[in-house]
Write a protein that holds these residues in place. Structure first.
Motif, mmCIF file in Angstrom:
data_model
loop_
_atom_site.group_PDB
_atom_site.id
_atom_site.type_symbol
_atom_site.label_atom_id
_atom_site.label_comp_id
_atom_site.label_asym_id
_atom_site.label_seq_id
_atom_site.Cartn_x
_atom_site.Cartn_y
_atom_site.Cartn_z
ATOM 1 N N TYR A 248 0.841 -1.199 0.000
ATOM 2 C CA TYR A 248 0.000 0.000 0.000
ATOM 3 C C TYR A 248 0.880 1.255 0.000
ATOM 4 N N ALA A 249 1.910 1.241 0.826
ATOM 5 C CA ALA A 249 2.797 2.410 0.911
ATOM 6 C C ALA A 249 3.430 2.722 -0.436
ATOM 7 N N THR A 250 3.855 1.675 -1.149
ATOM 8 C CA THR A 250 4.482 1.869 -2.458
ATOM 9 C C THR A 250 3.466 2.303 -3.512
ATOM 10 N N ASP A 251 2.320 1.629 -3.551
ATOM 11 C CA ASP A 251 1.325 1.887 -4.596
ATOM 12 C C ASP A 251 0.636 3.239 -4.451
ATOM 13 N N HIS A 252 0.570 3.772 -3.222
ATOM 14 C CA HIS A 252 -0.166 5.016 -2.992
ATOM 15 C C HIS A 252 0.741 6.181 -2.604
ATOM 16 N N ASP A 253 2.024 6.054 -2.881
ATOM 17 C CA ASP A 253 2.974 7.144 -2.625
ATOM 18 C C ASP A 253 2.899 7.663 -1.198
ATOM 19 N N VAL A 254 2.833 6.741 -0.252
ATOM 20 C CA VAL A 254 2.816 7.115 1.160
ATOM 21 C C VAL A 254 4.172 7.704 1.541
ATOM 22 N N ASP A 255 4.167 8.744 2.358
ATOM 23 C CA ASP A 255 5.403 9.396 2.767
ATOM 24 C C ASP A 255 5.945 8.864 4.085
ATOM 25 N N LEU A 256 5.049 8.368 4.934
ATOM 26 C CA LEU A 256 5.458 7.922 6.264
ATOM 27 C C LEU A 256 4.458 6.891 6.774
ATOM 28 N N ILE A 257 4.971 5.774 7.290
ATOM 29 C CA ILE A 257 4.144 4.769 7.953
ATOM 30 C C ILE A 257 4.281 4.992 9.453
ATOM 31 N N VAL A 258 3.159 5.044 10.150
ATOM 32 C CA VAL A 258 3.168 5.208 11.610
ATOM 33 C C VAL A 258 2.525 3.969 12.220
ATOM 34 N N MET A 259 3.270 3.233 13.024
ATOM 35 C CA MET A 259 2.716 2.009 13.593
ATOM 36 C C MET A 259 3.323 1.715 14.958
ATOM 37 N N GLY A 260 2.614 0.887 15.728
ATOM 38 C CA GLY A 260 3.038 0.591 17.083
ATOM 39 C C GLY A 260 3.931 -0.627 17.174
ATOM 40 N N THR A 261 4.702 -0.684 18.245
ATOM 41 C CA THR A 261 5.416 -1.895 18.607
ATOM 42 C C THR A 261 4.619 -2.545 19.733
ATOM 43 N N HIS A 262 4.945 -3.774 20.055
ATOM 44 C CA HIS A 262 4.033 -4.552 20.897
ATOM 45 C C HIS A 262 4.706 -5.212 22.088
ATOM 46 N N GLY A 263 3.994 -5.262 23.205
ATOM 47 C CA GLY A 263 4.188 -6.216 24.279
ATOM 48 C C GLY A 263 5.394 -6.074 25.167
ATOM 49 N N LEU A 264 5.433 -6.959 26.160
ATOM 50 C CA LEU A 264 6.528 -7.030 27.115
ATOM 51 C C LEU A 264 7.124 -8.421 27.111
ATOM 52 N N THR A 265 8.460 -8.507 27.287
ATOM 53 C CA THR A 265 9.076 -9.804 27.451
ATOM 54 C C THR A 265 8.994 -10.191 28.919
ATOM 55 N N GLY A 266 9.437 -11.368 29.229
ATOM 56 C CA GLY A 266 9.386 -11.824 30.612
ATOM 57 C C GLY A 266 10.290 -11.040 31.532
ATOM 58 N N ILE A 267 11.294 -10.347 30.979
ATOM 59 C CA ILE A 267 12.195 -9.583 31.835
ATOM 60 C C ILE A 267 11.857 -8.094 31.813
ATOM 61 N N GLY A 268 10.708 -7.758 31.260
ATOM 62 C CA GLY A 268 10.216 -6.398 31.367
ATOM 63 C C GLY A 268 10.748 -5.410 30.357
ATOM 64 N N GLN A 269 11.372 -5.886 29.279
ATOM 65 C CA GLN A 269 11.828 -4.969 28.244
ATOM 66 C C GLN A 269 10.914 -5.056 27.038
ATOM 67 N N TRP A 270 10.723 -3.914 26.401
ATOM 68 C CA TRP A 270 9.853 -3.869 25.233
ATOM 69 C C TRP A 270 10.496 -4.617 24.076
#
Length: 297
Positions: A248-270
């Motif tokens: 979609y980004a390529t086909d529609h000439d998107v300038d910037l993708i904004v998205m989240g990262t997810h979750g916690l590991t067992g030792i509390g780091q993202w």
């Protein structure tokens, strides 16, 4: 709108990849009236054998030249920008993260490819580790963006993927805030990957449920856009999220993708969600990655 981005950190190793990240970081700082911090880290774990292969001048001088190059670039683009430069010794991703935390940096802007102490190109492992551990948004910029001049750096069309999760919610807050500040339009995308399903009946039932969830997720982004007076369009697609987002980004000439990262590991780091990680690896445009630990803008 209030000045929601007050400071941007640009790590650099003097490579073209770092320059690509710096150009987008400078452009974003100029748009948001943010102060700039430029940091170069001298790798502290280089072996004696590796040091023999390194060219002179010494690594510290190379690092100083790298930060001065970016500072001069920022001054030429916008002489009102306030720029702080720093050279440190340590493990690069840890030093970048610690600098960002101590200086309360709002956004880290960096290239997805850099170099090691031996000038080997690498997603750069440094960028990947920053993405995995940073508690502030990271603007990850692919190396092809180095060809774009700072004055021409586009922010007109933003792509905001959503899966309805908490991670997507905080990314939505940042994406809408960016669009409002930069005057951008937003398209939100909900991707349904049914490829693991073989049974036709199971596939149809799940597809119907996920389409309903997708409509709700897209409506949530639209509502947030209306509150901020930002134009939002949306669509539901049925394929691998990584394929759909990058296509979609390529086909529609998107300038910037904004998205989240997810979750916690067992030792509390993202940790970085596999979809986000692969989008960063494959996208031809910058990706603004928002950890779930990020404060709302």
């Amino acid at each position: 709108m209030s000045r929601f981005i007050e400071s941007i950190l640009i790590p650099t190793d003097g490579s073209d990849g770092a320059l690509a990240g710096a150009k987008r970081g400078i452009a974003l700082a100029s748009w948001t009236d943010a102060t700039l911090h430029v940091l170069s880290v001298v790798e502290s774990r280089i072996s004696a054998a590796d040091l023999d292969e390194l060219e002179r001048p010494p690594l510290e001088e190379k690092a100083t030249e790298a930060v001065e190059e970016i500072a001069e670039l920022a001054a030429k683009h916008d002489d009102d920008l306030v720029v702080t430069t720093s050279v440190r010794e340590g493990t690069p991703f840890q030093s970048i993260r610690e600098y960002a935390n101590r200086r309360e940096i709002d956004v880290i802007a960096m290239g997805t490819k850099g170099r090691t102490g031996l000038d080997r190109a690498l997603l750069g492992s440094v960028t990947e580790n920053v993405l995995r551990t940073a508690r502030t948004p990271v603007l990850a910029v692919p190396p092809n963006a180095v060809e774009t001049e700072i004055d021409d750096a586009p922010f007109a069309r933003l792509l905001l993927p959503t899966d309805g999760s908490d991670g997507a919610a905080i990314a939505t807050e940042w994406g809408i805030a960016l669009a409002a500040r930069l005057g951008s339009s937003v398209h939100t995308l909900y991707s349904i990957d049914t490829s693991p399903l073989v049974d036709t009946r199971e596939r149809d039932e799940l597809l119907a449920a996920l389409e309903q969830r997708g409509e709700e997720a897209i409506d949530a982004v639209r509502e947030r856009g209306e509150e901020a007076d930002v134009s939002v369009s949306g669509s539901i697609v049925t394929d691998s999220p990584v394929v759909e987002i990058t296509s979609y980004a390529t086909d529609h000439d998107v300038d910037l993708i904004v998205m989240g990262t997810h979750g916690l590991t067992g030792i509390g780091q993202w940790f970085l969600g596999s979809v986000t990680e692969n989008v960063v690896r494959q996208a031809e445009v910058p990706v603004f990655c928002v950890p779930v630990s990020a404060e709302s803008p």
